[in-house]
Design a protein around this motif. Structure first.
Motif, PDB file in Angstrom:
ATOM      1  N   SER A   1      44.224  19.610  51.182  1.00 19.89           N
ATOM      2  CA  SER A   1      42.933  20.127  50.728  1.00 19.89           C
ATOM      3  C   SER A   1      43.047  20.459  49.241  1.00 19.89           C
ATOM      4  CB  SER A   1      42.581  21.396  51.509  1.00 19.89           C
ATOM      5  OG  SER A   1      41.458  22.023  50.952  1.00 19.89           O
ATOM      6  N   SER A   2      41.933  20.475  48.577  1.00 14.20           N
ATOM      7  CA  SER A   2      41.929  20.891  47.169  1.00 14.20           C
ATOM      8  C   SER A   2      41.702  22.399  47.048  1.00 14.20           C
ATOM      9  CB  SER A   2      40.841  20.132  46.398  1.00 14.20           C
ATOM     10  OG  SER A   2      39.570  20.448  46.934  1.00 14.20           O
ATOM     11  N   LEU A   3      41.639  23.070  48.184  1.00 14.59           N
ATOM     12  CA  LEU A   3      41.376  24.501  48.188  1.00 14.59           C
ATOM     13  C   LEU A   3      42.569  25.286  47.641  1.00 14.59           C
ATOM     14  CD1 LEU A   3      39.593  26.938  48.980  1.00 14.59           C
ATOM     15  CD2 LEU A   3      40.639  26.820  51.254  1.00 14.59           C
ATOM     16  N   ILE A   4      42.299  26.084  46.633  1.00 10.26           N
ATOM     17  CA  ILE A   4      43.287  26.997  46.058  1.00 10.26           C
ATOM     18  C   ILE A   4      42.620  28.358  45.998  1.00 10.26           C
ATOM     19  CG2 ILE A   4      44.631  27.598  44.013  1.00 10.26           C
ATOM     20  CD1 ILE A   4      44.674  24.582  43.351  1.00 10.26           C
ATOM     21  N   GLU A   5      43.319  29.363  46.496  1.00  8.05           N
ATOM     22  CA  GLU A   5      42.794  30.725  46.470  1.00  8.05           C
ATOM     23  C   GLU A   5      43.746  31.639  45.718  1.00  8.05           C
ATOM     24  OE1 GLU A   5      40.140  31.446  50.444  1.00  8.05           O
ATOM     25  OE2 GLU A   5      42.298  31.767  50.615  1.00  8.05           O
ATOM     26  N   TYR A   6      43.150  32.641  45.092  1.00 10.11           N
ATOM     27  CA  TYR A   6      43.905  33.672  44.392  1.00 10.11           C
ATOM     28  C   TYR A   6      43.679  34.991  45.107  1.00 10.11           C
ATOM     29  CZ  TYR A   6      44.325  30.233  40.713  1.00 10.11           C
ATOM     30  OH  TYR A   6      44.625  29.099  40.006  1.00 10.11           O
ATOM     31  N   SER A   7      44.749  35.724  45.294  1.00 14.73           N
ATOM     32  CA  SER A   7      44.644  37.038  45.908  1.00 14.73           C
ATOM     33  C   SER A   7      45.725  37.932  45.318  1.00 14.73           C
ATOM     34  CB  SER A   7      44.786  36.945  47.429  1.00 14.73           C
ATOM     35  OG  SER A   7      46.035  36.382  47.772  1.00 14.73           O
ATOM     36  N   LEU A   8      45.648  39.198  45.653  1.00 15.86           N
ATOM     37  CA  LEU A   8      46.638  40.146  45.154  1.00 15.86           C
ATOM     38  C   LEU A   8      47.835  40.197  46.089  1.00 15.86           C
ATOM     39  CD1 LEU A   8      44.297  43.052  44.054  1.00 15.86           C
ATOM     40  CD2 LEU A   8      45.493  41.446  42.575  1.00 15.86           C
ATOM     41  N   THR A   9      48.999  40.349  45.502  1.00 17.78           N
ATOM     42  CA  THR A   9      50.211  40.593  46.271  1.00 17.78           C
ATOM     43  C   THR A   9      50.194  42.058  46.690  1.00 17.78           C
ATOM     44  OG1 THR A   9      51.435  41.261  44.304  1.00 17.78           O
ATOM     45  CG2 THR A   9      51.502  38.911  44.887  1.00 17.78           C
ATOM     46  N   GLU A  10      51.177  42.476  47.450  1.00 24.09           N
ATOM     47  CA  GLU A  10      51.281  43.901  47.798  1.00 24.09           C
ATOM     48  C   GLU A  10      51.400  44.737  46.523  1.00 24.09           C
ATOM     49  OE1 GLU A  10      50.781  45.519  50.717  1.00 24.09           O
ATOM     50  OE2 GLU A  10      50.133  43.512  51.287  1.00 24.09           O
ATOM     51  N   GLN A  11      52.160  44.218  45.578  1.00 23.08           N
ATOM     52  CA  GLN A  11      52.315  44.900  44.284  1.00 23.08           C
ATOM     53  C   GLN A  11      50.944  45.066  43.619  1.00 23.08           C
ATOM     54  OE1 GLN A  11      55.181  42.998  41.712  1.00 23.08           O
ATOM     55  NE2 GLN A  11      54.245  43.841  39.885  1.00 23.08           N
ATOM     56  N   GLY A  12      50.141  44.017  43.648  1.00 26.87           N
ATOM     57  CA  GLY A  12      48.811  44.078  43.059  1.00 26.87           C
ATOM     58  C   GLY A  12      47.888  45.026  43.798  1.00 26.87           C
ATOM     59  N   LYS A  13      47.975  45.029  45.127  1.00 30.26           N
ATOM     60  CA  LYS A  13      47.122  45.906  45.930  1.00 30.26           C
ATOM     61  C   LYS A  13      47.439  47.382  45.684  1.00 30.26           C
ATOM     62  CE  LYS A  13      46.467  42.521  49.577  1.00 30.26           C
ATOM     63  NZ  LYS A  13      46.879  42.094  50.924  1.00 30.26           N
ATOM     64  N   GLU A  14      48.688  47.660  45.302  1.00 31.95           N
ATOM     65  CA  GLU A  14      49.057  49.048  45.023  1.00 31.95           C
ATOM     66  C   GLU A  14      48.421  49.573  43.738  1.00 31.95           C
ATOM     67  OE1 GLU A  14      53.146  50.158  45.371  1.00 31.95           O
ATOM     68  OE2 GLU A  14      53.353  49.189  47.323  1.00 31.95           O
ATOM     69  N   LEU A  15      47.744  48.706  42.997  1.00 29.52           N
ATOM     70  CA  LEU A  15      47.010  49.144  41.809  1.00 29.52           C
ATOM     71  C   LEU A  15      45.652  49.753  42.162  1.00 29.52           C
ATOM     72  CD1 LEU A  15      47.830  46.132  39.470  1.00 29.52           C
ATOM     73  CD2 LEU A  15      48.561  48.502  39.137  1.00 29.52           C
ATOM     74  N   ALA A  16      45.257  49.680  43.424  1.00 29.42           N
ATOM     75  CA  ALA A  16      43.938  50.176  43.841  1.00 29.42           C
ATOM     76  C   ALA A  16      43.669  51.613  43.408  1.00 29.42           C
ATOM     77  CB  ALA A  16      43.751  50.011  45.349  1.00 29.42           C
ATOM     78  N   PRO A  17      44.568  52.574  43.653  1.00 33.72           N
ATOM     79  CA  PRO A  17      44.256  53.945  43.230  1.00 33.72           C
ATOM     80  C   PRO A  17      44.178  54.084  41.709  1.00 33.72           C
ATOM     81  CG  PRO A  17      46.409  53.858  44.329  1.00 33.72           C
ATOM     82  CD  PRO A  17      45.809  52.501  44.422  1.00 33.72           C
ATOM     83  N   ILE A  18      44.940  53.292  40.995  1.00 34.79           N
ATOM     84  CA  ILE A  18      44.893  53.323  39.523  1.00 34.79           C
ATOM     85  C   ILE A  18      43.548  52.795  39.045  1.00 34.79           C
ATOM     86  CG2 ILE A  18      45.898  52.326  37.415  1.00 34.79           C
ATOM     87  CD1 ILE A  18      48.591  52.285  39.087  1.00 34.79           C
ATOM     88  N   MET A  19      43.108  51.685  39.624  1.00 35.12           N
ATOM     89  CA  MET A  19      41.816  51.112  39.231  1.00 35.12           C
ATOM     90  C   MET A  19      40.679  52.064  39.595  1.00 35.12           C
ATOM     91  SD  MET A  19      42.830  48.477  37.697  1.00 35.12           S
ATOM     92  CE  MET A  19      41.357  47.552  37.357  1.00 35.12           C
ATOM     93  N   HIS A  20      40.794  52.724  40.741  1.00 35.20           N
ATOM     94  CA  HIS A  20      39.781  53.701  41.141  1.00 35.20           C
ATOM     95  C   HIS A  20      39.734  54.854  40.121  1.00 35.20           C
ATOM     96  CE1 HIS A  20      37.196  56.126  43.648  1.00 35.20           C
ATOM     97  NE2 HIS A  20      38.044  57.124  43.525  1.00 35.20           N
ATOM     98  N   ALA A  21      40.906  55.315  39.707  1.00 38.48           N
ATOM     99  CA  ALA A  21      40.965  56.409  38.725  1.00 38.48           C
ATOM    100  C   ALA A  21      40.363  55.968  37.386  1.00 38.48           C
ATOM    101  CB  ALA A  21      42.405  56.874  38.532  1.00 38.48           C
TER     102      ALA A  21
END
Length: 116
Positions: A82-102
């Motif tokens: 397939s030509s489908l390529i997706e981008y998502s956050l790693t666990e490391q990236g997901k741990e930025l959630a509280p920082i982004m919220h702040a």
């Protein structure tokens, strides 16, 4: 009585290399928005990310996604046959959630609305 600033010992403003690296990638133009979009939306195709950040050129978006992938924050998933390529956050990236919220909370408090 005022203290003579010239006679004080110089202050060493050396920052922790890890702190500097973190601010380097978070402070790079578009990175914060890319991370924020992926936190809010989950896995997205390139066009979907680009649609959420319309002022970022495709060339720059590709560059930033690659850099974030190299930093371990974003993962690029290719689907076989397939030509489908997706981008998502790693666990490391997901741990930025509280920082982004702040950051959202701080900016809401200290920056006036820019809506016209």
């Amino acid at each position: 009585m005022k203290e003579n600033v010239a006679l004080r010992e110089p202050i060493d403003y050396f920052l922790c290399p890890k702190f500097e690296k973190t601010f380097s990638f978070l402070g790079k133009k578009w990175n914060g928005l890319i991370i924020d979009v992926l936190l809010q939306e989950g896995a997205l195709r390139f066009r979907e990310v680009a649609k959420q950040i319309p002022k970022c050129s495709d060339r720059v978006l590709v560059e930033r996604l690659r850099e974030l992938e190299e930093d371990g924050v974003v993962i690029r998933k290719e689907y076989p046959h397939s030509s489908l390529i997706e981008y998502s956050l790693t666990e490391q990236g997901k741990e930025l959630a509280p920082i982004m919220h702040a950051i959202h909370s701080w900016s809401e408090k200290w920056y006036p609305s820019t809506e016209k």
